[in-house]
Design a protein around this motif. Structure first.
Motif, PDB file in Angstrom:
ATOM      1  N   LEU A 153      -8.146   0.633  -7.508  1.00  8.83           N
ATOM      2  CA  LEU A 153      -8.302   0.668  -6.196  1.00  8.83           C
ATOM      3  C   LEU A 153      -9.597   0.674  -5.750  1.00  8.83           C
ATOM      4  CD1 LEU A 153      -6.466   0.777  -3.662  1.00  8.83           C
ATOM      5  CD2 LEU A 153      -6.819   3.362  -3.814  1.00  8.83           C
ATOM      6  N   SER A 154     -10.713   1.264  -6.601  1.00  7.29           N
ATOM      7  CA  SER A 154     -11.974   1.242  -6.399  1.00  7.29           C
ATOM      8  C   SER A 154     -12.719   1.482  -7.592  1.00  7.29           C
ATOM      9  CB  SER A 154     -12.422   2.115  -5.083  1.00  7.29           C
ATOM     10  OG  SER A 154     -12.665   3.273  -5.516  1.00  7.29           O
ATOM     11  N   ALA A 155     -13.695   0.792  -7.830  1.00  6.19           N
ATOM     12  CA  ALA A 155     -14.723   1.137  -9.226  1.00  6.19           C
ATOM     13  C   ALA A 155     -15.103   2.479  -9.262  1.00  6.19           C
ATOM     14  CB  ALA A 155     -15.835   0.122  -9.034  1.00  6.19           C
ATOM     15  N   THR A 156     -15.312   3.155  -8.112  1.00  8.27           N
ATOM     16  CA  THR A 156     -15.973   4.273  -8.132  1.00  8.27           C
ATOM     17  C   THR A 156     -15.247   5.467  -7.328  1.00  8.27           C
ATOM     18  OG1 THR A 156     -17.364   3.753  -6.172  1.00  8.27           O
ATOM     19  CG2 THR A 156     -18.299   3.671  -8.424  1.00  8.27           C
ATOM     20  N   SER A 157     -13.954   5.228  -7.269  1.00  6.65           N
ATOM     21  CA  SER A 157     -13.085   6.326  -6.288  1.00  6.65           C
ATOM     22  C   SER A 157     -13.660   6.442  -4.845  1.00  6.65           C
ATOM     23  CB  SER A 157     -12.949   7.593  -7.071  1.00  6.65           C
ATOM     24  OG  SER A 157     -12.398   7.545  -8.242  1.00  6.65           O
ATOM     25  N   SER A 158     -14.201   5.416  -4.413  1.00  6.02           N
ATOM     26  CA  SER A 158     -14.746   5.334  -3.058  1.00  6.02           C
ATOM     27  C   SER A 158     -13.907   4.804  -2.062  1.00  6.02           C
ATOM     28  CB  SER A 158     -16.163   4.905  -3.258  1.00  6.02           C
ATOM     29  OG  SER A 158     -16.122   3.494  -3.591  1.00  6.02           O
ATOM     30  N   HIS A 159     -12.650   4.381  -2.396  1.00  8.30           N
ATOM     31  CA  HIS A 159     -11.804   3.842  -1.375  1.00  8.30           C
ATOM     32  C   HIS A 159     -11.582   4.846  -0.203  1.00  8.30           C
ATOM     33  CE1 HIS A 159      -8.237   2.477   0.553  1.00  8.30           C
ATOM     34  NE2 HIS A 159      -8.326   1.315   0.040  1.00  8.30           N
TER      35      HIS A 159
ATOM     36  N   ASN B 144      -5.734  -5.192 -12.017  1.00  5.65           N
ATOM     37  CA  ASN B 144      -7.300  -4.925 -11.762  1.00  5.65           C
ATOM     38  C   ASN B 144      -8.120  -6.012 -12.020  1.00  5.65           C
ATOM     39  OD1 ASN B 144      -5.765  -2.512 -10.863  1.00  5.65           O
ATOM     40  ND2 ASN B 144      -6.270  -1.470 -12.871  1.00  5.65           N
TER      41      ASN B 144
ATOM     42  N   GLN C  29      -9.119   7.391  -0.935  1.00  7.27           N
ATOM     43  CA  GLN C  29      -9.525   8.517  -1.969  1.00  7.27           C
ATOM     44  C   GLN C  29     -10.612   9.502  -1.310  1.00  7.27           C
ATOM     45  OE1 GLN C  29     -10.461   4.997  -4.777  1.00  7.27           O
ATOM     46  NE2 GLN C  29      -9.181   6.000  -6.257  1.00  7.27           N
TER      47      GLN C  29
ATOM     48  N   HIS D 276      -4.098  -1.140   4.789  1.00 13.69           N
ATOM     49  CA  HIS D 276      -4.434  -2.558   4.777  1.00 13.69           C
ATOM     50  C   HIS D 276      -3.592  -3.364   5.972  1.00 13.69           C
ATOM     51  CE1 HIS D 276      -5.811  -6.142   2.644  1.00 13.69           C
ATOM     52  NE2 HIS D 276      -4.683  -6.646   2.765  1.00 13.69           N
TER      53      HIS D 276
END
Ligand code: FES
Ligand code: FES
Length: 152
Positions: free
Chosen positions: A77-83, A7, A86, A113
């Motif tokens: 995967l993303s800093a704010t669960s905003s992928h 990460n 998700q 991806h």
């Protein structure tokens, strides 16, 4: 001794060469979102990304990971669960017990991806993770939603 990039952070770890990567991630680095299911590469609960490709971390020896390989776990995967995956998982309310879901999300993110607009067949072929709660229909719907959200 192993040096791992997880990460985006470099970890120097005192571990035996044949320690499974999953164990290092969970026990030595303390990232417990990646789960232990079967331990033999079958279920996908332990899925992480290595250089953007999904891999089953229970079946990879830490000695086989290079210091410059980019390992990403569910926490990264993303800093704010905003992928997009998700977000789609939350909208569709995919999880039941939840145990398999970080692996499912990592598999879905790696699929998108590589294949931004997957067909049902692409999803079935790429997403071989096992869900004992049988959330497969919602997983498929969420992958399509994530594909549409991410790609317009
Ligand atoms: S725990 Fe790794 S595939 Fe099941
Ligand atoms: S949500 Fe329970 S095993 Fe998948």
């Amino acid at each position: 001794m192993a040096t791992l990039n997880i990460n985006g952070r470099i970890h120097d770890l005192q571990v035996e060469a044949d320690t499974p990567l999953l164990w290092v991630i969970r026990e030595h680095v303390g990232l417990t979102g990646t789960k232990y299911g079967c331990g033999v590469g079958q279920c996908g609960a332990c899925s992480v990304h290595i250089n953007d490709t999904v891999q089953r971390s229970c079946s990879i020896r830490v000695a086989d990971v290079k210091a410059d390989d980019r390992i990403v776990t569910i926490e990264g995967l993303s800093a704010t669960s905003s992928h997009p995956v998700q977000k789609a998982w939350a909208v569709i309310d995919v999880p039941q017990c939840g145990y398999c879901q970080s692996g499912q999300i990592m598999a879905a993110a790696a699929l998108l991806h590589k294949t931004p607009k997957p067909t049902d067949q692409d999803i079935d072929e790429a997403m071989t993770n096992i869900c004992r709660c049988g959330t497969y229909q919602r997983i498929r719907a969420a992958v399509h939603l994530a594909a549409n959200t991410a790609n317009g």
